[in-house]
Write a protein that holds these residues in place. Structure first.
Motif, PDB file in Angstrom:
ATOM      1  N   GLY A  65      45.657  43.977  35.301  1.00 21.80           N
ATOM      2  CA  GLY A  65      44.841  45.186  35.388  1.00 21.80           C
ATOM      3  C   GLY A  65      43.477  45.011  34.743  1.00 21.80           C
ATOM      4  N   LEU A  66      43.456  44.396  33.565  1.00 22.01           N
ATOM      5  CA  LEU A  66      42.171  44.167  32.884  1.00 22.01           C
ATOM      6  C   LEU A  66      41.277  43.213  33.668  1.00 22.01           C
ATOM      7  CD1 LEU A  66      43.264  43.853  29.146  1.00 22.01           C
ATOM      8  CD2 LEU A  66      41.876  45.658  30.177  1.00 22.01           C
ATOM      9  N   ALA A  92      37.628  44.015  35.276  1.00 20.27           N
ATOM     10  CA  ALA A  92      36.462  43.197  34.919  1.00 20.27           C
ATOM     11  C   ALA A  92      35.822  42.604  36.169  1.00 20.27           C
ATOM     12  CB  ALA A  92      36.870  42.084  33.960  1.00 20.27           C
ATOM     13  N   ASP A  93      36.633  42.245  37.159  1.00 24.32           N
ATOM     14  CA  ASP A  93      36.095  41.681  38.391  1.00 24.32           C
ATOM     15  C   ASP A  93      35.314  42.732  39.174  1.00 24.32           C
ATOM     16  OD1 ASP A  93      35.828  39.448  40.182  1.00 24.32           O
ATOM     17  OD2 ASP A  93      37.219  40.492  41.531  1.00 24.32           O
ATOM     18  N   ARG A  94      35.790  43.973  39.159  1.00 24.66           N
ATOM     19  CA  ARG A  94      35.079  45.052  39.855  1.00 24.66           C
ATOM     20  C   ARG A  94      33.784  45.414  39.162  1.00 24.66           C
ATOM     21  NH1 ARG A  94      39.357  49.124  39.811  1.00 24.66           N
ATOM     22  NH2 ARG A  94      41.023  47.648  39.999  1.00 24.66           N
ATOM     23  N   ALA A  95      33.728  45.263  37.850  1.00 21.59           N
ATOM     24  CA  ALA A  95      32.532  45.631  37.085  1.00 21.59           C
ATOM     25  C   ALA A  95      31.450  44.571  37.173  1.00 21.59           C
ATOM     26  CB  ALA A  95      32.904  45.865  35.627  1.00 21.59           C
TER      27      ALA A  95
END
Length: 99
Positions: free
Chosen positions: A76-77, A81-84
């Motif tokens: 989930g983290l 982080a990949d989307r941000a």
């Protein structure tokens, strides 16, 4: 003789399990195997070091659940982080031109 019985069981179970396992997405299967390998490794590593688990072998279920919770949290983290991360605008690898 027990080996012959094991081989017979495997030969019987393989065709029966092949089709349902083929339907499981590969990454899901790898994730599940990773959770189980990590859990069993942790459990046996601690036992091999001489420590004793509370609840004896039932503690393995708690270890599996703890490793699963940690792994799902990490996924989930990492997804967040990949989307941000800002998108790559197509600036491929560095091109060096020679004169």
């Amino acid at each position: 003789m027990p080996l012959r019985g094991t081989a017979t069981h495997l030969a019987t179970a393989a065709p029966v399990l092949a089709l349902p396992l083929a339907r499981v997405p590969e990454n899901t299967l790898k994730f599940a195997v990773g959770v189980l390998l990590t859990s069993f490794g942790t459990f046996w590593g601690v036992e091999g070091a001489g420590a004793h688990w509370p609840g004896s072998d039932l503690a393995l279920l708690a270890v599996i659940l703890a490793v699963l919770a940690f792994a799902l949290g990490a996924v989930g983290l990492l997804r967040r982080a990949d989307r941000a991360k800002p998108p790559n605008l197509g600036a491929g690898p560095l091109q060096v031109s020679t004169p």
